[in-house]
Design a protein around this motif. Structure first.
Motif, PDB file in Angstrom:
ATOM      1  N   THR A 134       0.858  -1.182   0.000  1.00  0.00           N
ATOM      2  CA  THR A 134       0.000   0.000   0.000  1.00  0.00           C
ATOM      3  C   THR A 134       0.893   1.230   0.000  1.00  0.00           C
ATOM      4  OG1 THR A 134      -0.137   0.040   2.440  1.00  0.00           O
ATOM      5  CG2 THR A 134      -1.852  -1.173   1.252  1.00  0.00           C
ATOM      6  N   GLN A 135       0.448   2.274  -0.697  1.00  0.00           N
ATOM      7  CA  GLN A 135       1.245   3.486  -0.824  1.00  0.00           C
ATOM      8  C   GLN A 135       0.351   4.708  -0.704  1.00  0.00           C
ATOM      9  OE1 GLN A 135       3.538   3.325  -4.470  1.00  0.00           O
ATOM     10  NE2 GLN A 135       3.904   1.144  -4.248  1.00  0.00           N
ATOM     11  N   GLY A 136       0.827   5.688   0.072  1.00  0.00           N
ATOM     12  CA  GLY A 136       0.093   6.936   0.233  1.00  0.00           C
ATOM     13  C   GLY A 136       1.017   8.060   0.632  1.00  0.00           C
ATOM     14  N   ARG A 137       0.449   9.206   1.009  1.00  0.00           N
ATOM     15  CA  ARG A 137       1.276  10.370   1.386  1.00  0.00           C
ATOM     16  C   ARG A 137       1.844  10.220   2.790  1.00  0.00           C
ATOM     17  NH1 ARG A 137      -0.531  15.467   2.123  1.00  0.00           N
ATOM     18  NH2 ARG A 137      -2.642  14.774   2.563  1.00  0.00           N
ATOM     19  N   HIS A 138       1.031   9.711   3.719  1.00  0.00           N
ATOM     20  CA  HIS A 138       1.470   9.600   5.105  1.00  0.00           C
ATOM     21  C   HIS A 138       2.422   8.409   5.241  1.00  0.00           C
ATOM     22  CE1 HIS A 138       1.256   9.101   9.481  1.00  0.00           C
ATOM     23  NE2 HIS A 138       0.855  10.363   9.507  1.00  0.00           N
ATOM     24  N   PRO A 139       3.530   8.568   5.981  1.00  0.00           N
ATOM     25  CA  PRO A 139       4.498   7.462   6.100  1.00  0.00           C
ATOM     26  C   PRO A 139       3.882   6.162   6.593  1.00  0.00           C
ATOM     27  CG  PRO A 139       5.425   9.496   6.981  1.00  0.00           C
ATOM     28  CD  PRO A 139       3.985   9.785   6.683  1.00  0.00           C
ATOM     29  N   ASP A 140       2.909   6.248   7.497  1.00  0.00           N
ATOM     30  CA  ASP A 140       2.312   5.025   8.036  1.00  0.00           C
ATOM     31  C   ASP A 140       1.466   4.277   7.007  1.00  0.00           C
ATOM     32  OD1 ASP A 140       3.506   5.613  10.420  1.00  0.00           O
ATOM     33  OD2 ASP A 140       1.700   6.384  11.390  1.00  0.00           O
ATOM     34  N   SER A 141       1.129   4.928   5.893  1.00  0.00           N
ATOM     35  CA  SER A 141       0.291   4.270   4.887  1.00  0.00           C
ATOM     36  C   SER A 141       1.102   3.374   3.960  1.00  0.00           C
ATOM     37  CB  SER A 141      -0.459   5.316   4.056  1.00  0.00           C
ATOM     38  OG  SER A 141       0.435   6.035   3.227  1.00  0.00           O
ATOM     39  N   ASP A 142       2.416   3.508   3.988  1.00  0.00           N
ATOM     40  CA  ASP A 142       3.271   2.683   3.130  1.00  0.00           C
ATOM     41  C   ASP A 142       3.577   1.357   3.828  1.00  0.00           C
ATOM     42  OD1 ASP A 142       3.347   4.637   1.188  1.00  0.00           O
ATOM     43  OD2 ASP A 142       5.193   5.533   1.934  1.00  0.00           O
ATOM     44  N   GLN A 143       3.018   0.293   3.295  1.00  0.00           N
ATOM     45  CA  GLN A 143       3.209  -1.025   3.896  1.00  0.00           C
ATOM     46  C   GLN A 143       3.502  -2.054   2.801  1.00  0.00           C
ATOM     47  OE1 GLN A 143       3.144  -1.611   7.186  1.00  0.00           O
ATOM     48  NE2 GLN A 143       2.509   0.458   7.769  1.00  0.00           N
ATOM     49  N   LEU A 144       4.298  -3.051   3.156  1.00  0.00           N
ATOM     50  CA  LEU A 144       4.549  -4.176   2.263  1.00  0.00           C
ATOM     51  C   LEU A 144       4.213  -5.449   3.030  1.00  0.00           C
ATOM     52  CD1 LEU A 144       5.636  -5.434  -0.354  1.00  0.00           C
ATOM     53  CD2 LEU A 144       7.923  -5.376   0.675  1.00  0.00           C
ATOM     54  N   TYR A 145       3.256  -6.216   2.524  1.00  0.00           N
ATOM     55  CA  TYR A 145       2.799  -7.431   3.183  1.00  0.00           C
ATOM     56  C   TYR A 145       3.396  -8.645   2.470  1.00  0.00           C
ATOM     57  CZ  TYR A 145      -0.683  -4.327   5.282  1.00  0.00           C
ATOM     58  OH  TYR A 145      -1.295  -3.303   5.955  1.00  0.00           O
ATOM     59  N   MET A 146       4.069  -9.496   3.229  1.00  0.00           N
ATOM     60  CA  MET A 146       4.704 -10.695   2.691  1.00  0.00           C
ATOM     61  C   MET A 146       4.065 -11.935   3.309  1.00  0.00           C
ATOM     62  SD  MET A 146       7.067  -9.382   0.701  1.00  0.00           S
ATOM     63  CE  MET A 146       8.209 -10.739   0.404  1.00  0.00           C
ATOM     64  N   ALA A 147       3.983 -12.992   2.527  1.00  0.00           N
ATOM     65  CA  ALA A 147       3.459 -14.258   3.034  1.00  0.00           C
ATOM     66  C   ALA A 147       4.412 -14.824   4.080  1.00  0.00           C
ATOM     67  CB  ALA A 147       3.273 -15.247   1.897  1.00  0.00           C
ATOM     68  N   THR A 148       3.844 -15.364   5.146  1.00  0.00           N
ATOM     69  CA  THR A 148       4.666 -15.769   6.293  1.00  0.00           C
ATOM     70  C   THR A 148       4.665 -17.262   6.556  1.00  0.00           C
ATOM     71  OG1 THR A 148       2.795 -15.411   7.788  1.00  0.00           O
ATOM     72  CG2 THR A 148       4.288 -13.554   7.431  1.00  0.00           C
ATOM     73  N   GLY A 149       3.697 -17.989   6.028  1.00  0.00           N
ATOM     74  CA  GLY A 149       3.593 -19.396   6.422  1.00  0.00           C
ATOM     75  C   GLY A 149       3.698 -20.332   5.256  1.00  0.00           C
ATOM     76  N   THR A 150       2.925 -21.384   5.306  1.00  0.00           N
ATOM     77  CA  THR A 150       2.872 -22.373   4.231  1.00  0.00           C
ATOM     78  C   THR A 150       1.455 -22.443   3.692  1.00  0.00           C
ATOM     79  OG1 THR A 150       2.417 -24.127   5.843  1.00  0.00           O
ATOM     80  CG2 THR A 150       4.726 -23.743   5.239  1.00  0.00           C
ATOM     81  N   ASP A 151       1.330 -22.948   2.484  1.00  0.00           N
ATOM     82  CA  ASP A 151       0.030 -23.085   1.836  1.00  0.00           C
ATOM     83  C   ASP A 151      -0.798 -24.116   2.601  1.00  0.00           C
ATOM     84  OD1 ASP A 151      -2.135 -23.515   0.225  1.00  0.00           O
ATOM     85  OD2 ASP A 151      -0.992 -24.083  -1.555  1.00  0.00           O
ATOM     86  N   ILE A 152      -1.839 -23.661   3.271  1.00  0.00           N
ATOM     87  CA  ILE A 152      -2.643 -24.551   4.103  1.00  0.00           C
ATOM     88  C   ILE A 152      -3.397 -25.572   3.253  1.00  0.00           C
ATOM     89  CG2 ILE A 152      -4.717 -23.105   4.128  1.00  0.00           C
ATOM     90  CD1 ILE A 152      -5.054 -23.799   7.060  1.00  0.00           C
ATOM     91  N   ALA A 153      -3.610 -25.249   1.969  1.00  0.00           N
ATOM     92  CA  ALA A 153      -4.346 -26.146   1.081  1.00  0.00           C
ATOM     93  C   ALA A 153      -3.425 -27.064   0.301  1.00  0.00           C
ATOM     94  CB  ALA A 153      -5.206 -25.340   0.109  1.00  0.00           C
ATOM     95  N   HIS A 154      -2.111 -26.980   0.542  1.00  0.00           N
ATOM     96  CA  HIS A 154      -1.125 -27.885  -0.068  1.00  0.00           C
ATOM     97  C   HIS A 154      -1.243 -27.954  -1.589  1.00  0.00           C
ATOM     98  CE1 HIS A 154      -0.255 -29.101   4.017  1.00  0.00           C
ATOM     99  NE2 HIS A 154      -1.514 -29.446   4.197  1.00  0.00           N
ATOM    100  N   GLY A 155      -1.465 -26.795  -2.226  1.00  0.00           N
ATOM    101  CA  GLY A 155      -1.481 -26.743  -3.677  1.00  0.00           C
ATOM    102  C   GLY A 155      -2.757 -27.206  -4.340  1.00  0.00           C
ATOM    103  N   LEU A 156      -3.787 -27.543  -3.570  1.00  0.00           N
ATOM    104  CA  LEU A 156      -5.053 -27.959  -4.168  1.00  0.00           C
ATOM    105  C   LEU A 156      -5.633 -26.834  -5.028  1.00  0.00           C
ATOM    106  CD1 LEU A 156      -6.729 -29.795  -1.152  1.00  0.00           C
ATOM    107  CD2 LEU A 156      -6.093 -30.827  -3.341  1.00  0.00           C
ATOM    108  N   PRO A 157      -6.405 -27.162  -6.062  1.00  0.00           N
ATOM    109  CA  PRO A 157      -7.003 -26.121  -6.902  1.00  0.00           C
ATOM    110  C   PRO A 157      -7.882 -25.172  -6.094  1.00  0.00           C
ATOM    111  CG  PRO A 157      -7.223 -28.276  -7.937  1.00  0.00           C
ATOM    112  CD  PRO A 157      -6.717 -28.521  -6.547  1.00  0.00           C
TER     113      PRO A 157
END
Length: 517
Positions: free
Chosen positions: A344-367
Motif C-alpha cells: 500500500t502506498q500513500g502520502r502519510h508514512p504510516d500508509s506505506d506497507q509491504l505485506y509478505m506471506a509468512t507461512g505455508t500453503d494450508i491447502a497444499h497446492g489444491l485447486p
C-alpha cells in the motif's frame, strides 16, 4: 444535544421593543432577526467539544488523505454544509475572508486562518456555525450531531466517493461489524410490534442454552420490552459489561420460558461453508476481525484429513463489499508459501506497507477457484487479484467493482468517526485496481442458466482465447446462483483446463514502484 440553554426574563417594555424592532427589520429585508444571544449562549459542550471534533477531523484529513488537500479547502467545503440544514444560508470564500449570508443578505465576514492552522480553522468553523444558529431557526433547532453530519458530509464529499462520516450511533454499529461485540449471539427484529428472534449465531451463547428462531422475547432481566426499538433491545443484549442476563421468551406451544445466558465476546460470522463430493465451498460475506480464522478452520480440518478427501476449494466473493484489508491479507497468506502479497502506498508514512506471506500453503497446492462479480469490491477484489497474480487461483465470474484504495478510520471526540482514503493498494502485478477492477480468467458474464452444453462451450472458447493470449473484455455485472459454482467444479474436475487458466505467477521479490503523488 445542546443542554443548559437559558432564557432571561425580559420586562414587558423590552419584549415590546424587541418585537417592534424585529417587525421593522422584517419589513426591510427577508433576513431573520437574530435570536437573543442568551437563548444560544455558547456552552462548553458546543465550543469545547465542537472545536476538538473539527480539529481532529480537519487535521487527520490534511495529513493523511491520499491526495494533497489544504485545511482551508476542507473547512470551507464543510461550512457549506450548513446550507443542507437551511438552504437560505450560504458560506463562501472571497479573497482572504469567509463570507456568510442569509437569503443573499450579508451576516458576517471572517478573516481566514493561516494555511496550516488546523486549530484556527476549527475555531472559525464553530464561530460561523454559531452565527448561523443565531439567524436561522432551522439551524438553531438542529441537534449538535445534525450540525456535525451536515458539515462532515460536505467535507468527505469533497474528497472522494469512498470517504464517509459516521454519526456516533452509526460508528458504534460499524465497530460491532468490524471488531465484534459483547452479547448473546441472537438477532432480534420487531415483527407485528413484538421482538422476535430471527437469527441465532452458530456456536454462540444463545444457541448453547436453547434459544430458538421464532421465540418472542418478552423481558430482559425482568423488564418488559414493549415499546422498545430494535436498537434499544440490541443495546440491552450487547452491553459492554460481560455477565449473565435473564431472557424471557414466549414459544408457540410452550408458553413462557426463562433462559439465563452468559454474555460473551462475539464476532459476526462472515464465512459460510458447505462440502460436497470433495469440494469445499466457502462463501465470504465481508472481511471482519474473524474472517481469516473462520477460513482457516475448515481448511485445516479437510486439507489435513484422509487422502483424496478434499479435491478443490471454491471461495465465493460475489457481492462481497470488502472490509478489513488486514483480514484479506491474512486470507491470502493461507494459500501462499512465501513472497509478496501486496503493498500500500500513500502520502502519510504510516500508509506505506509491504505485506509478505509468512507461512505455508494450508491447502497444499489444491485447486482454488475464486468467484467474483461486479459487486466484489475493495478487500475482496484485492484477495482475488493477489491469488490470481501469484498464480495460485483461477478467477471466475465478471469484472469486479474497481476499488483498490484503502481507507483509514479516525475516531472523533463526539463518538463519531471519519473514514477516508489514505492509500492505494498494489497487488503483485503492479496493476492498479481503482477504476478497472479484476478481470476474471473465465468470464461468465451473460450466462445465467446452468446449461451443461453452454458452460462447456464457454470454457472451450475461454481456453482457446487464453492459449492465444487474447485480451478479453468482461463487463461487470451482479452474479447469483449456481452457474459460476458449476463452472468452478468443472475446472477442479479437469486439472489440465485449470492449469491453463492459472496466470503466470508474479515475481516473488518485492517490486520497487515510484510513490504516489
Amino acid at each position: 444535544m445542546i443542554r443548559g440553554m437559558q432564557v432571561r426574563r425580559l420586562g414587558l417594555s423590552v419584549l415590546f421593543a424587541a418585537a417592534l424592532s424585529a417587525l421593522i427589520a422584517g419589513c426591510r429585508s427577508r433576513v431573520d432577526a437574530p435570536v437573543p444571544m442568551a437563548s444560544f449562549e455558547h456552552s462548553a459542550f458546543v465550543t469545547g467539544e465542537a472545536e476538538d471534533v473539527f480539529k481532529v477531523g480537519y487535521g487527520a484529513i490534511a495529513q493523511r488523505f491520499l491526495a494533497p488537500i489544504s485545511v482551508e479547502d476542507v473547512a470551507v467545503a464543510g461550512l457549506r454544509g450548513l446550507s443542507d440544514i437551511d438552504p437560505r444560508i450560504a458560506v463562501g470564500l472571497v479573497g482572504d475572508s469567509v463570507e456568510v449570508s442569509l437569503d443573499g443578505h450579508p451576516l458576517g465576514s471572517f478573516g481566514t486562518a493561516k494555511a496550516r492552522d488546523v486549530g484556527g480553522w476549527a475555531r472559525l468553523t464553530v464561530r460561523i456555525w454559531h452565527l448561523a444558529r443565531e439567524h436561522s431557526s432551522l439551524i438553531a433547532a438542529a441537534t449538535q450531531e445534525d450540525g456535525y453530519k451536515a458539515i462532515f458530509d460536505r467535507v468527505v464529499g469533497a474528497l472522494d466517493a469512498n470517504s464517509r462520516y459516521a454519526t456516533a450511533s452509526a460508528a458504534r454499529r460499524n465497530r460491532l461489524r468490524r471488531d465484534g461485540y459483547t452479547g448473546i449471539g441472537a438477532t432480534i427484529r420487531i415483527d407485528h410490534d413484538e421482538p422476535v428472534i430471527v437469527e441465532i449465531n452458530g456456536r454462540g451463547p444463545a444457541e448453547r442454552v436453547g434459544l430458538r428462531v421464532g421465540d418472542v422475547v418478552t423481558r430482559i432481566d425482568g423488564v418488559p420490552l414493549a415499546g422498545l426499538s430494535e436498537q434499544e433491545i440490541s443495546e440491552r443484549l450487547q452491553e459492554n459489561i460481560a455477565g449473565w442476563v435473564k431472557i424471557t421468551v414466549r414459544r408457540p406451544g410452550r408458553g413462557l420460558l426463562n433462559f439465563v445466558v452468559k454474555r460473551s465476546y462475539l464476532i459476526a460470522e462472515t464465512v459460510h461453508e458447505r462440502y460436497e463430493d470433495g469440494i469445499l465451498v466457502l462463501v465470504i460475506d465481508h472481511f471482519n476481525q474473524g474472517t481469516a480464522e473462520s477460513l482457516q478452520a475448515p481448511l485445516k480440518l479437510l486439507a489435513t484429513g484422509p487422502k483424496n478427501r478434499l479435491r478443490g476449494i471454491i471461495l465465493d466473493l460475489r457481492d462481497n463489499p470488502g472490509g478489513l484489508l488486514q483480514q484479506a491479507v491474512r486470507s491470502a497468506d493461507l494459500f501462499l508459501s512465501g513472497g509478496e502479497i501486496l503493498s500500500t502506498q500513500g502520502r502519510h508514512p504510516d500508509s506505506d506497507q509491504l505485506y509478505m506471506a509468512t507461512g505455508t500453503d494450508i491447502a497444499h497446492g489444491l485447486p482454488v477457484i475464486l468467484l467474483v462479480d461486479g459487486e466484489t469490491a475493495s478487500a475482496a477484489e484485492l484477495l482475488a487479484a493477489v491469488l490470481q497474480d501469484r498464480g495460485r487461483a483461477v478467477v471466475v465470474g465478471s469484472t469486479t467493482y474497481g476499488k483498490g484504495t484503502v481507507q483509514t478510520v479516525i475516531p472523533l471526540p463526539n463518538g463519531g468517526e471519519l473514514s477516508f482514503t489514505w492509500s492505494q493498494a498494489v497487488p503483485p502485478s503492479g496493476e492498479i485496481l481503482t477504476g478497472h477492477g479484476v478481470t476474471p480468467a473465465v468470464c461468465s458474464a451473460g450466462l445465467f442458466v446452468a446449461d451443461p452444453d453452454a458452460m462447456d462451450l464457454l470454457l472451450a472458447r475461454a481456453a482457446g482465447g487464453e492459449a492465444r493470449g487474447e485480451i478479453r473484455e468482461c463487463p461487470a455485472e451482479r452474479r447469483e446462483g449456481e452457474v459460476d459454482v458449476d463452472l468452478a467444479r468443472k475446472l477442479i474436475e479437469q486439472p489440465g483446463l485449470y492449469a491453463l487458466f492459472l496466470r503466470r505467477p508474479a515475481p516473488l521479490l518485492p517490486i520497487l514502484r515510484p510513490p504516489f503523488p
